[in-house]
Design a protein around this motif. Structure first.
Motif, short mmCIF file in Angstrom:
data_model
loop_
_atom_site.label_atom_id
_atom_site.label_comp_id
_atom_site.label_asym_id
_atom_site.label_seq_id
_atom_site.Cartn_x
_atom_site.Cartn_y
_atom_site.Cartn_z
N UNK A 137 0.83 -1.20 0.00
CA UNK A 137 0.00 0.00 0.00
C UNK A 137 0.87 1.26 0.00
N UNK A 138 1.97 1.24 0.77
CA UNK A 138 2.87 2.39 0.81
C UNK A 138 3.46 2.67 -0.57
N UNK A 139 4.00 1.64 -1.21
CA UNK A 139 4.63 1.81 -2.51
C UNK A 139 3.62 2.32 -3.54
N UNK A 140 2.43 1.72 -3.54
CA UNK A 140 1.41 2.12 -4.50
C UNK A 140 0.96 3.55 -4.27
N UNK A 141 0.74 3.93 -3.01
CA UNK A 141 0.25 5.27 -2.71
C UNK A 141 1.27 6.33 -3.09
N UNK A 142 2.53 6.12 -2.69
CA UNK A 142 3.57 7.10 -3.01
C UNK A 142 3.76 7.21 -4.53
N UNK A 143 3.71 6.07 -5.22
CA UNK A 143 3.88 6.09 -6.68
C UNK A 143 2.76 6.87 -7.36
N UNK A 144 1.54 6.71 -6.85
CA UNK A 144 0.41 7.42 -7.45
C UNK A 144 0.46 8.92 -7.13
N UNK A 145 0.85 9.26 -5.89
CA UNK A 145 0.88 10.66 -5.49
C UNK A 145 2.04 11.42 -6.12
N UNK A 146 3.16 10.75 -6.32
CA UNK A 146 4.42 11.39 -6.68
C UNK A 146 4.30 12.43 -7.79
N UNK A 147 3.74 12.11 -8.96
CA UNK A 147 3.74 13.10 -10.03
C UNK A 147 2.87 14.32 -9.75
N UNK A 148 1.91 14.20 -8.85
CA UNK A 148 0.99 15.31 -8.58
C UNK A 148 1.37 16.14 -7.37
N UNK A 149 2.37 15.71 -6.60
CA UNK A 149 2.83 16.48 -5.45
C UNK A 149 3.74 17.61 -5.91
N UNK A 150 3.73 18.75 -5.20
CA UNK A 150 4.73 19.78 -5.50
C UNK A 150 6.14 19.20 -5.37
N UNK A 151 7.03 19.62 -6.25
CA UNK A 151 8.36 19.02 -6.32
C UNK A 151 9.08 19.07 -4.98
N UNK A 152 8.93 20.16 -4.25
CA UNK A 152 9.62 20.30 -2.98
C UNK A 152 9.08 19.44 -1.86
N UNK A 153 7.91 18.85 -2.07
CA UNK A 153 7.30 18.02 -1.03
C UNK A 153 7.40 16.53 -1.33
N UNK A 154 7.86 16.16 -2.50
CA UNK A 154 7.85 14.74 -2.88
C UNK A 154 8.70 13.88 -1.94
N UNK A 155 9.95 14.26 -1.75
CA UNK A 155 10.83 13.46 -0.89
C UNK A 155 10.37 13.51 0.57
N UNK A 156 10.05 14.70 1.13
CA UNK A 156 9.55 14.70 2.52
C UNK A 156 8.29 13.88 2.72
N UNK A 157 7.35 13.94 1.78
CA UNK A 157 6.12 13.16 1.92
C UNK A 157 6.43 11.66 1.83
N UNK A 158 7.33 11.28 0.93
CA UNK A 158 7.69 9.86 0.82
C UNK A 158 8.35 9.36 2.10
N UNK A 159 9.28 10.16 2.65
CA UNK A 159 9.94 9.76 3.89
C UNK A 159 8.98 9.68 5.05
N UNK A 160 8.10 10.66 5.14
CA UNK A 160 7.10 10.65 6.21
C UNK A 160 6.17 9.46 6.06
#
Length: 251
Positions: A137-160
């Motif tokens: 679920x983690x991998x799928x959710x981050x993969x789906x969210x990744x392209x639509x997240x602001x660039x500066x939040x992608x890594x912090x959101x993935x780590x969180x």
């Protein structure tokens, strides 16, 4: 540091106040979503939302301490209050600081859950299966969210998200109530992330975020308290060890 001596009557009073304030907060969110923009009603509802939200987790933390619960649990809840406050401020920097406060709270939960034994072979198999499901679920959710997240939040959101998922997995060790809390926390924060990614939202999205979040924190707190409470531990099959209970009380 040892937990203070339990004061059950005062703890029950604070829990009742927490429940009333949580209900008031959720009703204010509904009123705010339904009021006309710029109206007096939306201003009043907004004020009620901003006043009640930061008070929720301190009340629950005080309840934990008056129950004789571990200070580390109270700390996790107070860090949640910090996250609530910064997310309420708004803006990119405040969002990151709030996310960091929640992340520190998840570390507190992980430290508590790490003291709980894995139990029987059947429970260990169940835990591994659930952990695998959470990882997918983690991998799928981050993969789906990744392209639509602001660039500066992608890594912090993935780590969180990784830390949040680890917390939810750890909660499985503390019984079904804590496990439900971990799952609800995942759902609440996924709703937040979907809003940051500008995905279509449910009506009154803040209501659903706060309803699942408040229920999550309550379930996590109640689950940890029950897990530290001895033979009435609600986890399937077996109570926690005396060593665990002693460690929690000294946290």
């Amino acid at each position: 540091m040892r937990a203070p001596a339990p004061r059950p009557r005062a703890a029950r009073i604070l829990l009742a106040v927490f429940a009333v304030l949580a209900a008031a907060h959720l009703l204010a969110l509904v009123a705010h979503a339904g009021a006309a923009p710029g109206s007096t009603a939306v201003a009043l509802a907004g004020t009620a939302v901003h006043l009640t939200k930061p008070a929720l987790m301190p009340l629950l933390a005080a309840h934990v301490l008056l129950r004789g619960g571990p200070p580390l649990l109270a700390g996790a809840l107070l860090l949640g209050c910090g996250g609530d406050t910064f997310l309420q401020i708004g803006g990119g920097t405040a969002f990151l600081v709030g996310m960091g406060s929640f992340a520190a709270g998840h570390v507190c939960y992980l430290l508590l859950f790490a003291r709980h034994g894995s139990g029987s072979a059947a429970r260990r198999r169940s835990f591994r299966a659930a952990a695998a499901a959470y990882a997918v679920a983690l991998i799928a959710t981050v993969a789906l969210l990744w392209p639509d997240l602001p660039a500066g939040l992608r890594v912090p959101v993935a780590g969180y998200s990784l830390l949040l998922t680890a917390m939810a997995c750890g909660a499985l060790r503390a019984g079904p109530l804590a496990a439900a809390g971990g799952l609800l926390f995942l759902l609440s924060d996924t709703l937040i992330a979907s809003g940051v990614a500008h995905w279509p939202q449910l009506p009154a999205p803040q209501f659903w975020i706060m309803a699942t979040y408040t229920a999550a924190q309550f379930a996590l707190a109640a689950g940890v308290l029950a897990a530290a409470g001895g033979p009435d531990h609600p986890a399937a099959g077996e109570p926690p060890s005396p060593a665990y209970r002693a460690a929690v009380q000294e946290a």
